[in-house]
Structures are given as structure tokens and as C-alpha cells.
Motif scaffolding. Sequence first.
Motif, short mmCIF file in Angstrom:
data_model
loop_
_atom_site.label_atom_id
_atom_site.label_comp_id
_atom_site.label_asym_id
_atom_site.label_seq_id
_atom_site.Cartn_x
_atom_site.Cartn_y
_atom_site.Cartn_z
N ARG A 178 1.03 -1.11 0.24
CA ARG A 178 0.06 -0.18 -0.35
C ARG A 178 0.82 1.65 0.11
N ALA A 179 1.60 0.88 0.84
CA ALA A 179 2.80 2.04 1.75
C ALA A 179 3.55 2.54 0.49
N ARG A 180 4.38 1.70 -0.57
CA ARG A 180 5.87 2.11 -1.26
C ARG A 180 5.93 1.48 -2.61
N GLY A 181 4.63 0.29 -2.93
CA GLY A 181 4.96 -0.39 -4.22
C GLY A 181 5.24 -1.31 -3.82
N VAL A 182 6.40 -1.77 -2.78
CA VAL A 182 6.94 -3.04 -2.97
C VAL A 182 5.87 -4.43 -2.96
N ARG A 183 6.33 -5.19 -4.28
CA ARG A 183 6.01 -6.60 -5.09
C ARG A 183 6.37 -7.11 -3.23
N ALA A 184 5.93 -7.65 -2.44
CA ALA A 184 6.23 -8.92 -1.52
C ALA A 184 5.98 -9.97 -1.13
N ARG A 185 5.76 -11.24 -0.93
CA ARG A 185 5.33 -12.40 -0.21
C ARG A 185 5.82 -12.15 1.13
N PRO A 186 5.06 -12.76 2.00
CA PRO A 186 5.70 -12.89 2.91
C PRO A 186 6.67 -13.76 3.13
N GLU A 187 6.69 -15.24 2.51
CA GLU A 187 7.89 -15.28 2.02
C GLU A 187 9.45 -14.90 2.15
N GLN A 188 9.16 -13.76 1.20
CA GLN A 188 10.10 -12.88 0.70
C GLN A 188 10.89 -11.97 1.88
N ILE A 189 10.33 -11.93 2.75
CA ILE A 189 10.44 -10.93 3.77
C ILE A 189 10.91 -11.22 4.68
N LEU A 190 12.75 -10.65 4.97
CA LEU A 190 12.76 -11.32 6.57
C LEU A 190 12.93 -10.55 7.13
N ILE A 191 12.90 -10.48 9.03
CA ILE A 191 12.92 -9.75 9.67
C ILE A 191 14.08 -9.20 10.87
N VAL A 192 15.10 -8.29 10.70
CA VAL A 192 16.23 -7.93 11.71
C VAL A 192 16.33 -6.91 12.38
N ASN A 193 16.93 -7.15 12.69
CA ASN A 193 17.78 -5.54 14.06
C ASN A 193 17.94 -4.80 13.38
N GLY A 194 17.48 -3.72 12.39
CA GLY A 194 17.38 -2.83 12.77
C GLY A 194 18.26 -3.06 10.63
N SER A 195 18.75 -1.42 9.51
CA SER A 195 18.89 -2.03 8.81
C SER A 195 20.61 -1.80 9.08
#
Length: 492
Positions: A178-195
Motif C-alpha cells: 500500500r505505502a511503497r508499492g513494494v511487491r513482497a510476498r510474506p515468504e520474501q520478507i526477513l525480519i532483522v535488527n535494524g538496517s
Amino acid sequence: MVIRLDRAAPLQPQLYDQLKASILTGATAPGTRLPSSRALADQFAISRNTVLIAYEQLLAEGYLETRPGAGTFVGTALPAGAEALPGDAAAGSIPHPPPRLSRYSERLRGLDIDSLTRGGGLRYSFHYGTVSAADFPADTWRRLLLREIRRRAGKPYLYENPQGLPELRAALSDYLSRARGVRARPEQILIVNGSQQAVDLALRVLVDPGDAVVVEDPGYSGARLACEAIGARLLRVPVDAEGMDTGRLPPPEAGARLAFVTPGHQFPTGGVMPVSRRLALLDWAGRGGTVVFEDDYDSEYRYEGRPVESLQALDRSGLVIYSGTVSKVLSPGLRLGYMVLPPDLVGPFLHAKQLTDRHTASLDQAVFAHFIRDGHFERHIRRTRRRNQRRRDVLVAALQAAFGPAVEIQGAKAGMHVVVRFRDIPSALASSVAEAAALRSVGIVPAEMAGERAEGRAGFLMGYAALEDADIRQGVALLHEAVQSFRRGGEG
């Protein structure tokens, strides 16, 4: 053996420490028979339990050993040479050669890592990257945190999925679309400790020592320093008012493995990369097989029009890694960031993340997932965007009123800081100006500390997101006092 006890202090730790020191220094040799616990207690008029506890601890640690029917003795299996240690061995002052460091550590020694955390602590700190504690949605976060703690009550605490909680990855997938037009399925996302962890993982997975990496010049020093630490060969590409100058990218045959860019709001200059350059960058990456790391560090704060579309939204070759963080919109203390990875890179990054820290704190992940799904995150961004726009307006107005045409202000259309250049102060005096300002409790960061080259005029990064209106005005007034002796021709 000589034992001296201070009756005003706990006796058992003293007895233990002195017995151990006597053994380590060789005053009591291996195989020496110690007095019985009763005899030692009588000798020093202390409780036998005090002696027994000290003996048991020394037995457990291998300093003593028992022989059935014979008593307690100093251990004969102590490490070779232990009996020859000097008398101050317990203080850890034995001379020894320094430990051998890796090449990575040797490279770190030559880098100014501390520059990443300088600039805070002053009453009027305009340090970039800091946010206002008053803006943090404490009541809402506390309520969601307590709800999550209650939900977990009675359940076992387990190591979580190293990729991140599924509910957070699903919530981020919807939000980023919605906010950035990013095409991301949940399985492509990795949660990290900051940038910064995202930067580190990208280098670990994609770059070997000696490989070429493209960086913006000037650009984010955290990425540049991480590249130098890993032994990468930097290919610096200049930036202008529209971000990275893609016409000056190295040829594809240079073999760059990775390129770090901030297209949504270039750091530190504030330029926004137009679509023509974005497409040129993606074409260049495709021809050379270079992975592009898109650092979208404060894209939520754009004050003219809606936030620009992400670079990743234009990618059709699967070469863009999208990285974001909540450090600028919520709090750096949460250490929550996220990466959107091309499908082929999910596995390698997941393995590297798992070996680095197993997983990011799951309780904060769960609360953030609720925060997004319940609509609080986007309401919070709208509210803080208005506040930061007001703070920016106050800062720009105060600088113009104090210095008039003597200052040039760049990068004010987005983000959380501006670049302020003094036309009548030479760049060689920038550090001295910052020191003079600090004496008046004003914190400003010379632009070259953020990786920007001197342009003849002193430039400074001035953040405004952590200050309220009155503090901004007072800080600028004190800055005006501090810089007068450095300006050519007085007020100009």
C-alpha cells in the motif's frame, strides 16, 4: 598458609579467595594436605559451615581433591605451570602477548566506527537520525504489549522462526504494498535488527574480500564502513540534486557484486532519484548481474506530495533487495527492521541470519504486527509526518531569520534532517564551528563526518525530529552566537 579475615565483611568469600590465591601463587603447593574443616574453623574462630562452603566450591572447581580416609589436598592435576603464577595472578595482570586478531578485526581498527554514534547528549542536539520520545505511541504500545503477554501466558517460550513471525511478515507485506508499492510476498520478507544488520547480512552473503561494491559519494557511512571492514573494493559514484548520478556508474565489466543506494531520499544530501535514473540503474544492474541494495530508511516522511514509489517496484530481474526500518518512525531502541529479498536469495540470507543471532526479539515482533494490523502504524506515520513537517518549517524559518542569504538549505522536502551550508565559512573550519556550538550545548554534525566531501563552504547536517519548536528556535539562536567569529566579513 597465611589467611587474614576482615570480620566486618562476609567471611566465606574471603576464605575462598585467599585459599585460591595461595594455591595459584604456589604458596600452597600441589598435593599439600589442608587442615580439616573443623580444625580450620577452630583456628580462625569461624563457623565450620563457612569453611565447608569454601572447600566445596574449591573442590567443584578442581583446586582441591579429597582422598578417602586421608583428608583434603591441593589438587595435583592443576594446569601445568599454575603453581608458578605470580602473586597478582588473581588480578589478571600476567604479562602475555596480545591475542591474534583476524584480518577483519585489523581492518576495523583503522576505521572510525565511533562516528556512527557521535552527536547526542547536548541540550539542543540537531543530530540526524534521532526521534522525539514524545512522539512514541507509548500508551498504545503498552496496551498491545500487555495483550500479547497475556496471550502467551502458560505457553512454553521457544526459539522462534529465524525469518520472523509469520503474522508480522504478512502485515508488512500488506503495508509495503500500500505505502511503497513494494511487491513482497510474506515468504520474501526477513525480519532483522535494524538496517545496519541488513547491510551486514548483504555483505556476508554476497561479497568476498576484494570484490567491488558501488556506494554513493557522499553516502551512508554505515554502509561504507561495513564494506571497508569486510575488505570490499569501493567504487564511489557521485550524487547530485537527483541522487546517484547513474551516468557515472562503472561499466558492467567492473564486476560490482553489490550497489548501495538511497533513491527515495538520498543520504545525506536529500535528493530524490527520478524514474529515468531508476530505470537506468536497474538496466545497469541487469547487464552486470549486480544486486542493488535499496535503503529506504525514512521514506515515510515526504512533505510535498505522496512518497515516491520504491525502486524495488520497478525491478523485473529480481536484483533489488529492499530494506526498511522502524528506527526513524517509532524508536531506534526497538531494533526492528525488514528486508524484502528476491526469491533466490531468501535461503542464503535466512541461513546467515540464523547463525548471527538465531532470531529477532519475538515479543517486539508480535506487538509490531498488532500495531500494523490494527491501523495504528499508518495513523502514527500521518501524525508524526505533520509534526516533523512543522519542525522542519520552524528550523528553516529560524535559520533564514538568523543568517539570511548566508545559508543555503538542501534536502528539506523529505526526511528528518536538512543540509545547511554557510556561504561565508570555509569548509576547513566546520569541525571548529561544531566544537564552538557544543560549548553552547548545541549539537551539529559537520557534513564530512557523514561522508560528504568539502565543497569550499562549511556544511552541517541538522536533524529536527527530536526537538520541539521552542528548542529549535533557541538552538539556532545559540548557533548564531557560536558562528560569528568564523564568518568572513562578519554578518555578511
